[in-house]
Design an enzyme around this catalytic site. Structure first.
Site, short mmCIF file in Angstrom:
data_model
loop_
_atom_site.label_atom_id
_atom_site.label_comp_id
_atom_site.label_asym_id
_atom_site.label_seq_id
_atom_site.Cartn_x
_atom_site.Cartn_y
_atom_site.Cartn_z
N GLY A 40 -6.19 12.33 0.35
CA GLY A 40 -7.00 12.07 1.54
C GLY A 40 -8.45 11.78 1.19
N ASN A 42 -9.68 10.94 -1.76
CA ASN A 42 -9.78 9.73 -2.57
C ASN A 42 -9.81 8.48 -1.70
OD1 ASN A 42 -9.61 11.32 -4.86
ND2 ASN A 42 -7.45 10.86 -5.26
N ASP A 246 -4.66 5.40 -4.78
CA ASP A 246 -5.52 5.81 -3.67
C ASP A 246 -6.71 4.88 -3.53
OD1 ASP A 246 -3.87 7.97 -3.14
OD2 ASP A 246 -5.03 9.35 -4.39
N SER A 285 -13.78 7.43 -11.24
CA SER A 285 -13.44 6.12 -11.79
C SER A 285 -13.58 4.99 -10.78
CB SER A 285 -11.98 6.13 -12.29
OG SER A 285 -11.07 6.14 -11.20
#
EC number: 2.7.1.15
Length: 304
Positions: A40, A42, A246, A285
């Site tokens: 969620g 992410n 995601d 990332s």
């Protein structure tokens, strides 16, 4: 148009290993990274970085980990919709091998206890024309109720059916857009054929479908189409694949909330996810707002 993301928050601990351990084997990690994640959170962050107006609804525990997770999310999201439950904050342990593949174990007591209909102002806040994005971490009953109420209220509904848990194909009847990977599509429908899986999902009520194929890209399907659009993924030097799905889902739906077409949004999302796999971590990332903005500009120029 606002995007309401209803999902979970996790504290992630990632162990980098030469390879994944075999049953009964102990391996020493080469490095360890801690951060905030959860499907969620992410997807909400990825959507916000795409420029969408995001309302994130989730639950955390009553511990110090909740304070840290909330603080880390502040730079991308408004956190006043996070509720506290008398539980431990959800956690995930990620085992990451050098080639980029991973194995994940999660404790999701907060996610399973979270009921945004009864415990938050979600239904008082959303409006006709908004989008609701959910995943598979909340209970099956809560997820189904949210999707049904959202459809009745005139929202567009999106379900990233991951993790599948106890989810069944019947739960997708109130969904405008289903996002799954190839394995999830097969597990939901009981067939290895993606065409057959798509037809079963459409026959059950889903209107549009995106199937992600990892390094092979994705398939974009509309119920009215005879065949999917095929989007290739950029070639990337893979470092860490955790959270890439995601990133893709969040950017995709974030751009839908800004009026982009499904195909145009998927093209940008594919490139954003391609960047994420070249970096370590989950949220750490993800491309920044500036990076995603640049991807959008380049995509628009390509279509001129």
């Amino acid at each position: 148009m606002r995007l309401h993301v209803v999902g979970n928050v996790c504290v992630d601990t990632s162990f980098r290993l030469p390879r994944l351990p075999r049953p009964g084997e102990t391996l020493n990690a080469t490095s360890i990274v801690e951060g905030v994640g959860g499907k969620g959170a992410n997807q909400a962050v990825a959507a916000a970085r795409s420029g969408a107006a995001v309302c994130f609804w989730s639950a955390v525990g009553d511990d110090d980990m909740a304070d840290g997770a909330t603080e880390m999310l502040k730079s991308d999201l408004e956190v006043d919709r996070l509720i506290r439950l008398p539980l431990s904050t959800d956690r995930s342990t990620i085992l990451l091998e050098e080639g980029g593949e991973n194995a994940i174990v999660s404790a999701v007591a907060c996610a399973r206890a979270f009921d945004p209909i009864r415990q938050s102002a979600l239904t008082w806040t959303w409006s006709k024309g908004d989008i609701l994005l959910m995943q598979g971490n909340l209970s099956r009953e809560v997820t189904a109720t949210c999707l049904e109420l959202a459809e009745r209220s005139g929202l567009k509904t999106v379900l990233n059916a991951s993790p599948l848990s106890d989810m069944a194909i019947e739960d997708l009847a109130d969904v405008d857009l289903v996002i799954v990977n190839q394995g999830e599509a097969s597990a939901l429908t009981g067939t290895e054929s993606l065409t057959a899986a798509a037809n079963l999902l459409f026959g059950n009520g889903a209107r549009r479908l995106v199937v992600t194929l990892g390094s092979q890209g994705s398939l974009i399907w509309d119920r009215a189409d005879h065949a999917p659009a095929i989007l290739a993924a950029p070639k990337s030097a893979v470092v860490d694949t955790s959270g890439a799905g995601d990133c893709f889902a969040g950017v995709l739906v974030g751009l839908l909330a800004q009026g982009k077409s499904l195909t145009a949004a998927a093209k940008v999302a594919t490139k954003a996810a391609g960047i994420s796999v070249t970096r370590l971590g989950t949220l750490a990332s993800y491309p920044t707002r500036a990076e995603i903005s640049e991807i959008i500009k380049r995509s628009e120029l390509e279509n001129i």
